[in-house]
Design a protein around this motif. Structure first.
Motif, PDB file in Angstrom:
ATOM      1  N   LYS A  27       0.845  -1.192   0.000  1.00 40.42           N
ATOM      2  CA  LYS A  27       0.000   0.000   0.000  1.00 40.42           C
ATOM      3  C   LYS A  27       0.878   1.239   0.000  1.00 40.42           C
ATOM      4  O   LYS A  27       1.731   1.400   0.865  1.00 40.42           O
ATOM      5  N   PHE A  28       0.692   2.062  -1.023  1.00 35.92           N
ATOM      6  CA  PHE A  28       1.344   3.363  -1.049  1.00 35.92           C
ATOM      7  C   PHE A  28       0.454   4.322  -1.816  1.00 35.92           C
ATOM      8  O   PHE A  28      -0.343   3.914  -2.656  1.00 35.92           O
TER       9      PHE A  28
ATOM     10  N   VAL B  48       0.026  -4.325  -6.679  1.00 35.53           N
ATOM     11  CA  VAL B  48       0.699  -5.627  -6.747  1.00 35.53           C
ATOM     12  C   VAL B  48       2.136  -5.386  -7.193  1.00 35.53           C
ATOM     13  O   VAL B  48       2.378  -4.695  -8.185  1.00 35.53           O
ATOM     14  N   GLU B  49       3.075  -5.938  -6.431  1.00 31.17           N
ATOM     15  CA  GLU B  49       4.500  -5.836  -6.766  1.00 31.17           C
ATOM     16  C   GLU B  49       5.081  -7.235  -6.942  1.00 31.17           C
ATOM     17  O   GLU B  49       4.703  -8.162  -6.237  1.00 31.17           O
ATOM     18  N   LYS B  50       6.008  -7.341  -7.849  1.00 37.04           N
ATOM     19  CA  LYS B  50       6.736  -8.600  -8.042  1.00 37.04           C
ATOM     20  C   LYS B  50       8.010  -8.549  -7.207  1.00 37.04           C
ATOM     21  O   LYS B  50       8.779  -7.593  -7.302  1.00 37.04           O
TER      22      LYS B  50
END
Length: 171
Positions: free
Chosen positions: A44-45, A51-53
């Motif tokens: 969360k930003f 979604v991050e890899k």
């Protein structure tokens, strides 16, 4: 011959550089493939979830070979790896059961997507995603970070595995 996986230690944040170097410079006789495992996680930003890899095993590159002798000879002569080859256990053999577990979890893409689940009466049930049917492997859930820690097969060299898991309901 049987393909064998190896886990190669490398300095953190150099995984992709080492991976590309091995793919470019090693012969096909010594190295069938070099790869890394990744997973999706939620972060969360700016007030929104994204979604991050992420690297599943930071500081490691997997090597696949069916000729251990040729691989050992070439990786010791490989330019760019001299600095970390002095490390103890710079290369480890991956057990077949761990290889099968990672392959079943991440498939051929070698990437673990997000899963969703619910907790009912203290029991976790995965409703969608790659963790379906693997509930017994979950040893810890961090609902705030939307992560699950999975137990690897017994005798694993890789340690516990992080996976993205969003719990959408708890009662």
């Amino acid at each position: 011959m049987i393909d064998i996986w190896y886990l190669l230690y490398c300095p953190r944040q150099n995984e992709r550089k080492i991976l590309n170097s091995f793919k470019r410079n090693m012969s096909k006789a010594a190295l069938k493939d070099a790869f890394i495992f990744t997973y999706d996680r939620m972060r969360k930003f700016q007030g929104k979830w994204h979604v991050e890899k992420q690297l599943m095993f930071p500081g490691y590159v997997f090597l696949e070979s069916d000729n251990e002798k040729a691989l050992a000879e070439e990786w010791q002569q490989h330019k760019g790896v001299e600095n970390f080859l002095q490390e103890k256990k710079a290369i480890l053999h991956v057990q077949k059961k761990e290889e099968l577990f990672l392959t079943s979890l991440c498939k051929e893409a070698r990437h673990l997507g997000m899963s969703k689940g619910v907790i009912r009466d203290g029991v976790t049930l995965i409703t969608e995603g790659p963790l379906q049917g693997m509930e017994e492997r979950i040893c810890r859930i961090d609902r705030h970070k939307r992560l699950a820690r999975l137990k690897p097969p017994e005798g694993s060299v890789s340690g516990s595995i992080l996976a993205g898991l969003e719990i959408v309901e708890k009662n």
